[in-house]
Design a protein around this motif. Structure first.
Motif, PDB file in Angstrom:
ATOM      1  N   SER A 158     -51.122   2.951   4.963  1.00  0.00           N
ATOM      2  CA  SER A 158     -51.788   1.952   4.122  1.00  0.00           C
ATOM      3  C   SER A 158     -50.975   1.668   2.865  1.00  0.00           C
ATOM      4  O   SER A 158     -50.826   0.511   2.469  1.00  0.00           O
ATOM      5  CB  SER A 158     -53.188   2.426   3.732  1.00  0.00           C
ATOM      6  OG  SER A 158     -54.022   2.485   4.848  1.00  0.00           O
ATOM      7  N   GLN A 202     -48.066  -0.395   3.885  1.00  0.00           N
ATOM      8  CA  GLN A 202     -48.508  -1.745   4.246  1.00  0.00           C
ATOM      9  C   GLN A 202     -48.803  -2.565   2.992  1.00  0.00           C
ATOM     10  O   GLN A 202     -48.429  -3.730   2.908  1.00  0.00           O
ATOM     11  CB  GLN A 202     -49.748  -1.681   5.142  1.00  0.00           C
ATOM     12  CG  GLN A 202     -50.168  -3.015   5.707  1.00  0.00           C
ATOM     13  CD  GLN A 202     -49.150  -3.571   6.682  1.00  0.00           C
ATOM     14  OE1 GLN A 202     -48.675  -2.870   7.546  1.00  0.00           O
ATOM     15  NE2 GLN A 202     -48.802  -4.834   6.532  1.00  0.00           N
ATOM     16  N   ILE A 203     -49.460  -1.931   2.007  1.00  0.00           N
ATOM     17  CA  ILE A 203     -49.766  -2.633   0.754  1.00  0.00           C
ATOM     18  C   ILE A 203     -48.482  -3.020   0.047  1.00  0.00           C
ATOM     19  O   ILE A 203     -48.337  -4.150  -0.427  1.00  0.00           O
ATOM     20  CB  ILE A 203     -50.663  -1.755  -0.146  1.00  0.00           C
ATOM     21  CG1 ILE A 203     -52.075  -1.676   0.441  1.00  0.00           C
ATOM     22  CG2 ILE A 203     -50.705  -2.283  -1.573  1.00  0.00           C
ATOM     23  CD1 ILE A 203     -52.945  -0.612  -0.181  1.00  0.00           C
ATOM     24  N   GLN A 242     -45.530  -3.415   1.404  1.00  0.00           N
ATOM     25  CA  GLN A 242     -44.841  -4.432   2.200  1.00  0.00           C
ATOM     26  C   GLN A 242     -45.484  -5.801   1.987  1.00  0.00           C
ATOM     27  O   GLN A 242     -44.782  -6.797   1.815  1.00  0.00           O
ATOM     28  CB  GLN A 242     -44.873  -4.061   3.675  1.00  0.00           C
ATOM     29  CG  GLN A 242     -44.140  -5.052   4.551  1.00  0.00           C
ATOM     30  CD  GLN A 242     -44.227  -4.705   6.025  1.00  0.00           C
ATOM     31  OE1 GLN A 242     -45.042  -3.884   6.444  1.00  0.00           O
ATOM     32  NE2 GLN A 242     -43.397  -5.316   6.822  1.00  0.00           N
ATOM     33  N   ASP A 243     -46.821  -5.847   1.992  1.00  0.00           N
ATOM     34  CA  ASP A 243     -47.515  -7.113   1.763  1.00  0.00           C
ATOM     35  C   ASP A 243     -47.205  -7.659   0.371  1.00  0.00           C
ATOM     36  O   ASP A 243     -47.002  -8.861   0.196  1.00  0.00           O
ATOM     37  CB  ASP A 243     -49.030  -6.942   1.934  1.00  0.00           C
ATOM     38  CG  ASP A 243     -49.435  -6.652   3.373  1.00  0.00           C
ATOM     39  OD1 ASP A 243     -48.593  -6.849   4.284  1.00  0.00           O
ATOM     40  OD2 ASP A 243     -50.587  -6.223   3.581  1.00  0.00           O
ATOM     41  N   PHE A 244     -47.171  -6.765  -0.637  1.00  0.00           N
ATOM     42  CA  PHE A 244     -46.850  -7.192  -1.992  1.00  0.00           C
ATOM     43  C   PHE A 244     -45.432  -7.763  -2.043  1.00  0.00           C
ATOM     44  O   PHE A 244     -45.197  -8.818  -2.631  1.00  0.00           O
ATOM     45  CB  PHE A 244     -46.987  -6.027  -2.975  1.00  0.00           C
ATOM     46  CG  PHE A 244     -46.504  -6.363  -4.360  1.00  0.00           C
ATOM     47  CD1 PHE A 244     -47.289  -7.111  -5.213  1.00  0.00           C
ATOM     48  CD2 PHE A 244     -45.252  -5.943  -4.794  1.00  0.00           C
ATOM     49  CE1 PHE A 244     -46.844  -7.440  -6.474  1.00  0.00           C
ATOM     50  CE2 PHE A 244     -44.794  -6.268  -6.055  1.00  0.00           C
ATOM     51  CZ  PHE A 244     -45.594  -7.018  -6.907  1.00  0.00           C
ATOM     52  N   LYS A 304     -43.688  -9.020   0.373  1.00  0.00           N
ATOM     53  CA  LYS A 304     -43.648 -10.299   1.098  1.00  0.00           C
ATOM     54  C   LYS A 304     -44.255 -11.418   0.251  1.00  0.00           C
ATOM     55  O   LYS A 304     -43.702 -12.510   0.171  1.00  0.00           O
ATOM     56  CB  LYS A 304     -44.392 -10.174   2.422  1.00  0.00           C
ATOM     57  CG  LYS A 304     -44.281 -11.409   3.298  1.00  0.00           C
ATOM     58  CD  LYS A 304     -44.990 -11.192   4.622  1.00  0.00           C
ATOM     59  CE  LYS A 304     -44.881 -12.342   5.570  1.00  0.00           C
ATOM     60  NZ  LYS A 304     -45.096 -13.650   5.062  1.00  0.00           N
ATOM     61  N   ALA A 305     -45.383 -11.129  -0.399  1.00  0.00           N
ATOM     62  CA  ALA A 305     -46.019 -12.136  -1.257  1.00  0.00           C
ATOM     63  C   ALA A 305     -45.107 -12.487  -2.431  1.00  0.00           C
ATOM     64  O   ALA A 305     -45.007 -13.667  -2.823  1.00  0.00           O
ATOM     65  CB  ALA A 305     -47.369 -11.628  -1.759  1.00  0.00           C
ATOM     66  N   ASP A 341     -42.325 -14.692  -1.132  1.00  0.00           N
ATOM     67  CA  ASP A 341     -42.854 -16.031  -0.880  1.00  0.00           C
ATOM     68  C   ASP A 341     -43.069 -16.797  -2.184  1.00  0.00           C
ATOM     69  O   ASP A 341     -42.753 -17.986  -2.280  1.00  0.00           O
ATOM     70  CB  ASP A 341     -44.168 -15.958  -0.091  1.00  0.00           C
ATOM     71  CG  ASP A 341     -43.971 -15.511   1.348  1.00  0.00           C
ATOM     72  OD1 ASP A 341     -42.807 -15.520   1.822  1.00  0.00           O
ATOM     73  OD2 ASP A 341     -44.976 -15.151   1.995  1.00  0.00           O
TER      74      ASP A 341
END
Length: 177
Positions: free
Chosen positions: A114, A117-118, A120-122, A124-125, A128
């Motif tokens: 988790s 994943q958090i 990685q998502d951060f 990626k955001a 972007d």
């Protein structure tokens, strides 16, 4: 096997079940040894450190386990071929504890997953958002440049028209004389 041994009244059946139980312990070790990804195993006692950037402070360490029968699972071979209920109950307690240990380890791995994943998502955001910002800056620059070009073309046209009018005005004054 332990449950069946607890229910069995015949010592021969218990001995057979104890032998099967003992034969499973090396299989647990073998299975734990083969559980790897790209040559790396979290069940072999090797922690995994994942660097999320060049900064060492941004690294995440995933703790490993020694999930061998005699390791973190602490499952011993059958005592006295399970001749008594106490011997079987000891094995049952070890198996129950090993199950608790495995569930705890799974929860720790899920928590690490988790966290990764958090992050990685951060990341990626953030990429972007930076890409969108860069695209907007590039787009804004070209619009500004177009506007400047039109303004310059308008000035040039006005200058040419004014020069032409000035030249015609001079000729009109000369015609009067």
């Amino acid at each position: 096997l332990v449950r069946r041994a607890q229910e069995a009244t015949d010592v021969t059946v218990r001995t057979t079940l104890a032998g099967q139980f003992d034969a499973l312990l090396p299989e647990i070790d073998l299975l734990a040894g083969r559980a790897n990804v790209n040559g790396f195993s979290l069940l072999g006692g090797n922690d995994l450190t994942i660097s999320l950037s060049g900064d060492v402070m941004a690294a995440v360490t995933v703790a490993s386990f020694k999930d061998a029968a005699a390791g973190d699972l602490a499952i011993k071979p059958s005592q006295k071929n399970w001749a008594t209920i106490a011997d079987i109950d000891l094995a049952a307690a070890e198996v129950k504890l090993a199950t608790v240990v495995l569930r705890s380890q799974a929860q720790a791995l899920r928590a690490s997953r988790s966290t990764l994943q958090i992050r990685q998502d951060f990341a990626k955001a953030m990429v972007d958002a930076l890409q969108t910002g860069m695209d907007n800056l590039t787009s804004a620059d070209s619009r500004d440049e177009r506007a400047n070009l039109l303004a310059l073309q308008g000035r040039q046209h006005l200058s040419t028209t004014a020069l032409s009018m000035a030249a015609q005005a001079g000729q009109n004054v000369l015609r009067l004389f």
